[in-house]
Structure formats: C-alpha cells, structure tokens
Write a protein that holds these residues in place. Sequence first.
Motif, PDB file in Angstrom:
ATOM      1  N   ILE A   1      43.155  45.111  37.560  1.00  0.00           N
ATOM      2  CA  ILE A   1      44.261  44.507  37.007  1.00  0.00           C
ATOM      3  C   ILE A   1      45.174  44.214  38.368  1.00  0.00           C
ATOM      4  O   ILE A   1      45.716  43.548  38.398  1.00  0.00           O
ATOM      5  CB  ILE A   1      44.775  44.757  35.915  1.00  0.00           C
ATOM      6  N   PHE A   2      45.630  45.386  38.858  1.00  0.00           N
ATOM      7  CA  PHE A   2      46.525  45.607  39.792  1.00  0.00           C
ATOM      8  C   PHE A   2      46.029  44.599  41.148  1.00  0.00           C
ATOM      9  O   PHE A   2      46.876  44.065  41.594  1.00  0.00           O
ATOM     10  CB  PHE A   2      46.355  47.099  40.240  1.00  0.00           C
ATOM     11  N   MET A   3      44.937  44.901  41.583  1.00  0.00           N
ATOM     12  CA  MET A   3      44.463  44.104  42.628  1.00  0.00           C
ATOM     13  C   MET A   3      43.985  42.619  42.355  1.00  0.00           C
ATOM     14  O   MET A   3      44.265  41.773  43.171  1.00  0.00           O
ATOM     15  CB  MET A   3      42.983  44.995  43.372  1.00  0.00           C
ATOM     16  N   GLY A   4      43.727  42.311  41.025  1.00  0.00           N
ATOM     17  CA  GLY A   4      43.729  41.034  40.740  1.00  0.00           C
ATOM     18  C   GLY A   4      45.041  40.295  40.777  1.00  0.00           C
ATOM     19  O   GLY A   4      45.021  39.209  41.403  1.00  0.00           O
ATOM     20  N   GLY A   5      46.205  41.151  40.281  1.00  0.00           N
ATOM     21  CA  GLY A   5      47.371  40.440  40.392  1.00  0.00           C
ATOM     22  C   GLY A   5      47.921  40.341  41.990  1.00  0.00           C
ATOM     23  O   GLY A   5      48.602  39.335  42.138  1.00  0.00           O
ATOM     24  N   PHE A   6      47.435  41.298  42.707  1.00  0.00           N
ATOM     25  CA  PHE A   6      48.035  41.334  44.160  1.00  0.00           C
ATOM     26  C   PHE A   6      47.240  39.989  44.913  1.00  0.00           C
ATOM     27  O   PHE A   6      47.963  39.168  45.426  1.00  0.00           O
ATOM     28  CB  PHE A   6      47.291  42.503  44.987  1.00  0.00           C
ATOM     29  N   ALA A   7      46.067  39.887  44.635  1.00  0.00           N
ATOM     30  CA  ALA A   7      45.168  38.796  45.246  1.00  0.00           C
ATOM     31  C   ALA A   7      45.583  37.540  44.822  1.00  0.00           C
ATOM     32  O   ALA A   7      45.873  36.422  45.376  1.00  0.00           O
ATOM     33  CB  ALA A   7      43.625  38.834  44.859  1.00  0.00           C
ATOM     34  N   TRP A   8      46.063  37.319  43.351  1.00  0.00           N
ATOM     35  CA  TRP A   8      46.464  36.099  42.799  1.00  0.00           C
ATOM     36  C   TRP A   8      47.897  35.627  43.334  1.00  0.00           C
ATOM     37  O   TRP A   8      48.230  34.529  43.898  1.00  0.00           O
ATOM     38  CB  TRP A   8      46.585  36.292  41.292  1.00  0.00           C
ATOM     39  N   GLY A   9      48.487  36.591  43.530  1.00  0.00           N
ATOM     40  CA  GLY A   9      49.901  36.411  44.175  1.00  0.00           C
ATOM     41  C   GLY A   9      50.022  36.009  45.596  1.00  0.00           C
ATOM     42  O   GLY A   9      50.632  35.239  46.069  1.00  0.00           O
TER      43      GLY A   9
END
Length: 149
Positions: free
Chosen positions: A99-107
């Motif tokens: 979830i953390f890396m998904g949010g970072f990548a999305w951002g």
Amino acid sequence: MARQTKRAALAAVTFYQEIILLSRRFIYTAVTFFVIGVSLGMYMGMNKDFRLTHVHVHINLLGWVALGIAGLLYNIYPHLQRTWMAHAHYWLHTIGLIIFMGGFAWGAISGEFQFIPVAVGASLVSLGVLCFAINVFTRLGVVANGSMS
C-alpha cells in the motif's frame, strides 16, 4: 498411551512445518521484493526516468533487506516464530509495504502526493516492525524450554 504419543509427535511435526513455512514465507517475499526493486531500477535507468527512485529504494530496503533479515532471524531462532506477533509482523509489513509503495508510485506519476495510502501503508509497516521488535526483545533470550540463554 501410544495414541497420545503419536498425537504429540504429529502436533510437533505440524508445528515444525508451520515454523519453517513462516521463515520461508519471509524469505520468498523478500526475494520477490528484490526482483521488483531491481527491475524498477533497471526500468528507470533504461528510460532515464527517475521519478520512482524513492519507491525503488523503499522496496529494496523495507522489502528485500528488512524482510530477508527477519526471515533469516526467524530461521536461526525458530522459537521467535511461535507467537502471533511473528505472523502479525509478516502480514502488516507485507501488506503495508504494498500500500505504501503504491501510494508513493501513484503520487510520483500523478504529481500529487497521495496522503491516505502512504499514511496507511507506512503505519502498517511501522506496526509490523513494532511487533518484530517486541518479539525479539522479549523472546530472543528465551530458549524453547522457557529458560534464559
């Protein structure tokens, strides 16, 4: 009497297999994150697009290194795996990191910081690490029979 002995032996074998599976699960997951991190790094290098550098670094450190070391520690000290905290550590850390890396990548791709997935994911990873730390600090000196080593 023989039936109780057989049942106890079967329970011990089942428990041992569960322990081995947990440490292997940590190591397999760590290797998976390593492959993802290296692939992401190669992609960024080939395309000269380094927007996902922080994702690459976090996947390698929190995924490959942290989960790999935890898996090796659980394998070396199998009694650490006999608590719910070891299982909570695995699931909180793994799901949180995704979830953390998904949010970072999305951002990074959208150009807008994604607070909720980053905050939720980072919190889950932190809780997993806390479970790991409590487990290690309270049980590392205790050997399987309950005495201090």
